[in-house]
Motif scaffolding. Structure first.
Motif, short mmCIF file in Angstrom:
data_model
loop_
_atom_site.label_atom_id
_atom_site.label_comp_id
_atom_site.label_asym_id
_atom_site.label_seq_id
_atom_site.Cartn_x
_atom_site.Cartn_y
_atom_site.Cartn_z
N HIS A 1 0.84 -1.20 0.00
CA HIS A 1 0.00 0.00 0.00
C HIS A 1 0.87 1.26 0.00
O HIS A 1 0.65 2.19 -0.79
N ASN A 2 1.88 1.29 0.86
CA ASN A 2 2.78 2.44 0.90
C ASN A 2 3.56 2.61 -0.40
O ASN A 2 3.89 3.73 -0.79
N GLN A 3 3.86 1.49 -1.06
CA GLN A 3 4.59 1.59 -2.32
C GLN A 3 3.78 2.35 -3.36
O GLN A 3 4.34 3.07 -4.19
N ARG A 4 2.46 2.23 -3.32
CA ARG A 4 1.65 2.97 -4.29
C ARG A 4 1.79 4.47 -4.08
O ARG A 4 1.81 5.25 -5.04
N LEU A 5 1.90 4.90 -2.83
CA LEU A 5 2.17 6.31 -2.56
C LEU A 5 3.56 6.68 -3.06
O LEU A 5 3.75 7.73 -3.69
N CYS A 6 4.55 5.83 -2.78
CA CYS A 6 5.91 6.09 -3.26
C CYS A 6 5.95 6.19 -4.78
O CYS A 6 6.65 7.05 -5.34
N ASP A 7 5.20 5.32 -5.46
CA ASP A 7 5.15 5.38 -6.92
C ASP A 7 4.57 6.72 -7.39
O ASP A 7 5.04 7.30 -8.38
N ALA A 8 3.55 7.20 -6.69
CA ALA A 8 2.96 8.49 -7.05
C ALA A 8 3.94 9.63 -6.82
O ALA A 8 4.01 10.58 -7.61
N ILE A 9 4.73 9.55 -5.74
CA ILE A 9 5.75 10.55 -5.47
C ILE A 9 6.79 10.54 -6.59
O ILE A 9 7.24 11.60 -7.06
N VAL A 10 7.17 9.35 -7.05
CA VAL A 10 8.14 9.23 -8.13
C VAL A 10 7.59 9.81 -9.42
O VAL A 10 8.26 10.61 -10.11
N GLU A 11 6.36 9.43 -9.79
CA GLU A 11 5.79 9.93 -11.04
C GLU A 11 5.66 11.44 -11.03
O GLU A 11 5.94 12.11 -12.02
N ASN A 12 5.25 12.00 -9.90
CA ASN A 12 5.17 13.46 -9.80
C ASN A 12 6.56 14.08 -9.89
O ASN A 12 6.75 15.11 -10.53
N GLY A 13 7.55 13.44 -9.25
CA GLY A 13 8.92 13.96 -9.31
C GLY A 13 9.48 13.95 -10.71
O GLY A 13 10.16 14.90 -11.13
N LEU A 14 9.21 12.89 -11.47
CA LEU A 14 9.69 12.84 -12.85
C LEU A 14 9.12 13.99 -13.67
O LEU A 14 9.83 14.61 -14.46
N ARG A 15 7.83 14.27 -13.46
CA ARG A 15 7.21 15.37 -14.19
C ARG A 15 7.78 16.71 -13.75
O ARG A 15 8.14 17.56 -14.57
N PHE A 16 7.83 16.92 -12.43
CA PHE A 16 8.23 18.24 -11.94
C PHE A 16 9.67 18.56 -12.34
O PHE A 16 9.97 19.69 -12.75
N TYR A 17 10.57 17.59 -12.20
CA TYR A 17 11.99 17.84 -12.46
C TYR A 17 12.38 17.55 -13.91
O TYR A 17 13.56 17.63 -14.25
N ALA A 18 11.39 17.21 -14.76
CA ALA A 18 11.63 16.95 -16.18
C ALA A 18 12.68 15.87 -16.38
O ALA A 18 13.66 16.03 -17.14
N VAL A 19 12.49 14.75 -15.70
CA VAL A 19 13.38 13.59 -15.81
C VAL A 19 12.65 12.49 -16.58
O VAL A 19 11.53 12.12 -16.22
#
Length: 423
Positions: free
Chosen positions: A118-136
């Protein structure tokens, strides 16, 4: 096996929304902010591979490392859980029979595994948002992970878990006790220093500029901004910055959920306490109320490209100054960023970390900052009792533990002061 009935798993809301429709009227949103746009441009340049030597200390390298660690949260936590499963096998057959009958110990281990996922799904969302925000690009991250793991470098399990716990401390109802021990001291000090900052209900021009280094996942900065100060926060940790950027994109009340206490098996009164879910944020967030400047405090505001010397009216250090590898560099930076007449508001302990260059007592800090050109002004009584009879330093107990239901309390006699730069 099914999760025991006392465990409530809540769906994590992970939809990343644009600022113009993120809050559905729950928080004031400015559709644009020139200073945020300017800082985003600076940040992307700062993160460019061409900016300096490419090594483990490069900011983009540290960002990719943190993203890797969020990606591997479940894998690393599951490996740790596997250790507990193996150790359980060492109990005798009779002991295991009793444990299974009375507490369902294997089911408890299985429940932890489900909550890790369950926590990994939140971590995945943090990663996806980070990729977008930092243009990675995801391909860049995947290559970084492959190279890092080929080099034998496992993902950091602890840093990600600590970031999730900071959501509790800053943005969940359960962290209110910790916030209430520190925030009133700081907020009342700022209000007393600038009682005339509001004119006919409108912010003054120019605004009172507050800098908050070591901002973590940002709650204090938003509390200060709500009092009509112009707030700039600063954070070095990529784990905290990724967690905060996720909040900026998901600012609605109770839009996210995590189970942050499952990685610590000690000090729980009940299993339900260990397994409980925490929703956050507990108040709507205006993503443009605070400007986050990422990077090391000692150079993020003193470089040629981002020179803010004598720029801030107030610097607020909250649980911060003892994090320094070189405390004198922190003090020099505070002095450089304040004009004569500017204020330094501090609240926190003196718990020095690993390998500090110098470790000063409170008395020694006072001697040094006096010599640098600071003087005390009165701090609010809510900051605690006077520590020294002849100085205006106050101290009060401040808990730092993230879990208000734990059977242990980690507390400091935090020291608070307000100083004015005189030269």
């Amino acid at each position: 096996m099914p999760i025991p009935e006392y465990v409530q798993v809540h769906q994590v809301v992970v939809t990343v929304q644009q600022a113009e429709n993120a809050t559905n009227g729950e928080a004031p949103i400015n559709l644009t902010s020139p200073r945020h746009e300017e800082e985003k441009t600076r940040l992307l340049s700062f993160l460019s591979r061409s900016n300096g030597k490419w090594d483990a200390h490069h900011p983009r390298h540290r960002l990719l490392d943190a993203l890797h660690d969020y990606v591997r949260y479940e894998e690393r936590q599951t490996a740790e859980l596997g250790k507990w499963r193996r150790l359980y096998k060492s109990a005798s057959a009779a002991q295991k029979k009793l444990l299974e009958r009375e507490v369902g110990y294997t089911a408890k281990l299985d429940a932890v595994a489900a909550l890790i996922a369950h926590n990994q799904r939140l971590c995945d969302a943090i990663v996806e948002n980070g990729l977008r925000f930092y243009a990675v690009d995801r391909a860049e991250l995947d290559d970084h992970i492959r190279l890092r793991e080929a080099d034998g470098k496992a993902a950091d399990r602890v840093s990600v878990s600590q970031a999730l716990k900071h959501y509790v401390r800053d943005w969940a109802a359960g962290g209110r006790g910790e916030r209430d021990a520190a925030f009133p001291c700081i907020l009342q000090a700022l209000q007393s220093l600038f009682p005339d900052r509001l004119a006919d209900g409108e912010p003054p021009q120019p605004a009172v500029k507050v800098l908050l280094p070591g901002s973590g996942v940002g709650r204090l900065g938003h509390e200060i901004a709500a009092l009509s100060f112009e707030v700039t926060s600063n954070e070095w940790s990529m784990y905290m910055n990724l967690a905060y950027r996720y909040l900026e994109a998901n600012p609605r009340v109770a839009s996210s959920n995590a189970h942050p206490f499952i990685d610590n098996w000690s000090h729980h009164a009940t299993t339900a306490d260990m397994f409980r879910g925490v929703t956050f944020p507990d108040r709507a967030i205006d993503p443009f109320a605070v400007l986050l400047v990422e990077g090391d405090f000692t150079n993020a505001f003193t470089s040629t490209k981002n020179n803010r010397r004598q720029h801030f009216d107030v610097i607020v250090t909250h649980f911060f100054i003892d994090t320094a590898r070189n405390l004198m560099a922190y003090l020099d930076t505070i002095h450089a960023l304040l004009p004569v007449g500017g204020y330094w508001v501090n609240f926190g302990p003196l718990l020095y970390g690993t390998g500090p260059y110098v470790q000063l007592s409170l008395e020694e800090i006072v001697s040094v900052v006096f010599a640098m050109g600071f003087e005390f002004v009165d701090a609010p009584e809510v900051c605690g009792d006077l520590t020294f009879e002849n100085q205006k330093i106050r101290g009060r107990e401040a808990v730092y533990g993230f879990n208000e239901r734990a059977l242990v309390k980690n507390a400091y006699q935090a020291q608070a002061w307000v100083m004015r730069k005189t030269r």
